[in-house]
Write an enzyme that holds these catalytic residues in place. Structure first.
Site, PDB file in Angstrom:
ATOM      1  N   GLY A  22       4.997   3.315   6.189  1.00  0.00           N
ATOM      2  CA  GLY A  22       5.414   4.699   6.362  1.00  0.00           C
ATOM      3  C   GLY A  22       4.595   5.471   7.372  1.00  0.00           C
ATOM      4  NE  ARG A  23      -1.371   6.387   5.702  1.00  0.00           N
ATOM      5  CZ  ARG A  23      -1.302   6.669   4.407  1.00  0.00           C
ATOM      6  NH1 ARG A  23      -0.379   7.489   3.957  1.00  0.00           N
ATOM      7  NH2 ARG A  23      -2.139   6.122   3.546  1.00  0.00           N
TER       8      ARG A  23
ATOM      9  NE  ARG B 254      -4.584  -2.020   7.919  1.00  0.00           N
ATOM     10  CZ  ARG B 254      -4.006  -1.247   6.979  1.00  0.00           C
ATOM     11  NH1 ARG B 254      -4.752  -0.635   6.092  1.00  0.00           N
ATOM     12  NH2 ARG B 254      -2.704  -1.084   6.960  1.00  0.00           N
TER      13      ARG B 254
ATOM     14  CG  ASP C 252      -2.884  -0.222   2.560  1.00  0.00           C
ATOM     15  OD1 ASP C 252      -3.112  -0.279   3.778  1.00  0.00           O
ATOM     16  OD2 ASP C 252      -1.734  -0.278   2.085  1.00  0.00           O
TER      17      ASP C 252
ATOM     18  CG  ASP D 229       2.312  -0.315  -2.224  1.00  0.00           C
ATOM     19  OD1 ASP D 229       2.186  -0.157  -3.442  1.00  0.00           O
ATOM     20  OD2 ASP D 229       2.050   0.573  -1.396  1.00  0.00           O
ATOM     21  CG  ASN D 230      -2.161   0.041  -1.634  1.00  0.00           C
ATOM     22  OD1 ASN D 230      -1.400   0.147  -0.684  1.00  0.00           O
ATOM     23  ND2 ASN D 230      -2.514   1.076  -2.374  1.00  0.00           N
TER      24      ASN D 230
ATOM     25  CE  LYS E 254      -4.211   4.168   6.588  1.00  0.00           C
ATOM     26  NZ  LYS E 254      -5.177   3.713   5.569  1.00  0.00           N
TER      27      LYS E 254
ATOM     28  CG  ASP F 222       2.619  13.933   8.698  1.00  0.00           C
ATOM     29  OD1 ASP F 222       2.164  12.799   8.443  1.00  0.00           O
ATOM     30  OD2 ASP F 222       1.941  14.970   8.578  1.00  0.00           O
TER      31      ASP F 222
END
Length: 470
Positions: free
Chosen positions: A82-83, A166, A251, A241-242, A103, A115
């Site tokens: 998402g980012r 990353r 993450d 998801d991490n 990231k 955003d």
């Protein structure tokens, strides 16, 4: 340039191709020259700045990955990058491939009304924590560079936007397998075959490659969480998801290293139920492993075989944790009662809120009582048991002391230190982040330059909780 994008080998519904939203008037905040050297990155500083600012260079095929996951125990089907955007893989002269992931790169189809940006505060925290863990031999993703610019974004207040590059061999998470299993057995097999080809090639020659893959993922996960517990690290958001399929620390959000030893410490102030408290991390790792094992059902029909992998997780965690704690105590000759000795110490340190890192390092010198040692009967009983345990060792006193000093860091990235670095960087100090990265790279060697940061902090600086906002 030696960039590729192997993720394009799998079907297009695993990702969305798109480019980053560039920073405005970008400048470098940090540049990890050690990592650049280790991975033979022969790009100019200007090119790395361009990439960190969102420019797509030759060989890159940027994309946002699709996955799902369990967040605080609840399944969320709408997740994905998402980012962040996977720019491509850097190939070293030795033929190794490392994802470069940006990231803070802007909105993607998976931003869920966010955003898509990151702020300077959060990327500094990830940059420093990943390098600090790496120096402590904890499996982790790495950070190559930070860029910031003139844009401001709103979190709890207006903050400077920033991006982080990353670096890791893969960004595939447990949640990727959850998403694949929700689509079709073919999706699961396609993803597993890709992972075996690029990241677990040893599984390809096994009679049951998917069973081997699941076992290795969970064993690596267990080893990493054992490392977290031993170094006093609280991840804070262990959603599936991490969780990296490589067992890397992944993450970074509201993480924290211990100040005082507090077994039930919660570093994430939104985790009101303590799901991801320090003492829950091993069990959460197992719970996440159960979710992953369930996602492997299209590949491994036998529930018994999937359970075997979970049993392996438990065994690997227990063995690795005790081994790591033995070393921290200067012990090398395993004994049956070592688990009890370790447990009794943690109970004592927790009860009396003793600084975890300073205490463990102080054991290098048993002849001179340290100010952090509790003046209590239970501690004296433990110290007697520890001295008796040392009689079963073959190390000399000098060797025991050396092992402790090489296993317990003098310098730890405590939250109040990270906050100090962030505040200085936000005021325009462009050197402080990489200065601290260099210090954290050698945390076991006493250094007069950072000696003031090695003592137990004042009470008002301890135990800070953080939010997930980035």
């Amino acid at each position: 340039m030696p960039f590729t994008q192997t993720y394009l080998e799998i079907p297009a519904d695993f990702y969305t191709q798109l480019s980053p939203e560039p920073l405005v008037q970008a400048h470098l905040v940090a540049l990890n020259r050690d990592l650049i050297q280790q991975q033979h990155v022969d790009l100019s500083e200007q090119t790395i700045l361009d990439i960190a600012a969102g420019k797509v260079v030759e060989g890159m095929s940027p994309l946002a990955q699709k996955y799902t996951g369990h967040q605080f125990g609840y399944y969320n089907p709408d997740l994905g990058d998402g980012r962040g955007i996977l720019l491509g893989q850097w190939q070293t002269p030795q033929g190794e491939h490392f994802d470069w992931h940006l990231k803070g790169a802007g909105r993607t189809p998976y931003s869920r009304r966010g955003d898509g940006r990151a702020v300077l505060r959060s990327v500094i925290r990830e940059y420093l924590a990943s390098e600090a863990l790496h120096a402590l031999s904890v499996p982790t993703t790495r950070a190559l560079a930070i860029a910031s610019g003139d844009e401001q974004v709103w979190r709890e207040s207006l903050e400077p936007r920033a991006n982080l590059i990353r670096v890791t061999p893969t960004h595939i998470r447990f949640g990727h397998f959850e998403w694949a299993a929700s689509q079709s057995p073919q999706h699961s097999q396609t993803l597993a075959d890709y992972v075996i080809k690029h990241h677990y090639p040893e599984c390809a020659s096994e009679p049951k490659p998917y069973e081997s893959l699941l076992k290795l993922i969970l064993q690596r996960t267990a080893r990493t969480i054992a490392h977290w517990q031993a170094v006093g690290f609280n991840h804070g958001v262990m959603n599936t998801d991490n969780m990296s399929i490589l067992g890397e620390t992944f993450d970074f959000g509201p993480y924290a290293f211990f100040d005082d030893c507090q077994i039930d410490y919660i570093c994430n102030h939104t985790d009101t139920g303590g799901r991801y408290a320090y003492n829950e991390q091993p069990n959460v790792g197992l719970w996440n492993g159960q979710v992953l094992a369930q996602a492997f059902e299209p590949l491994i029909e036998s529930a018994e075989k999937r359970q075997d992998s979970l049993n392996d997780y438990v065994e690997a965690y227990n063995q690795n944790y005790v081994d790591l704690m033995r070393a921290k105590l200067g012990l090398t000759n395993p004994q049956p009662k070592d688990k009890l000795l370790i447990a009794d110490l943690l109970i004592c340190l927790d009860k009396h809120r003793v600084d975890y890192h300073v205490f463990m390092r102080s054991l290098a010198d048993l002849n001179n009582p340290h100010p952090v040692w509790p003046q209590t009967d239970d501690y004296q009983a433990w110290l007697l048991a520890y001295k008796q345990r040392l009689e079963q060792e073959t190390l000399t006193e000098a060797q025991r002391s050396e092992l402790i000093l090489n296993t317990n860091p003098a310098l730890v990235l405590r939250n109040y230190i990270a906050q100090h670095i962030i505040e200085q960087a936000e005021k325009g100090d462009r050197d402080i982040v990489d200065q601290w990265r260099q210090w954290l790279a050698s945390p076991f060697i006493e250094n007069p330059e950072w000696q003031q940061w090695t003592q137990p902090p004042h009470s008002h600086l301890k135990g800070h909780q953080l939010s997930c906002s980035s």
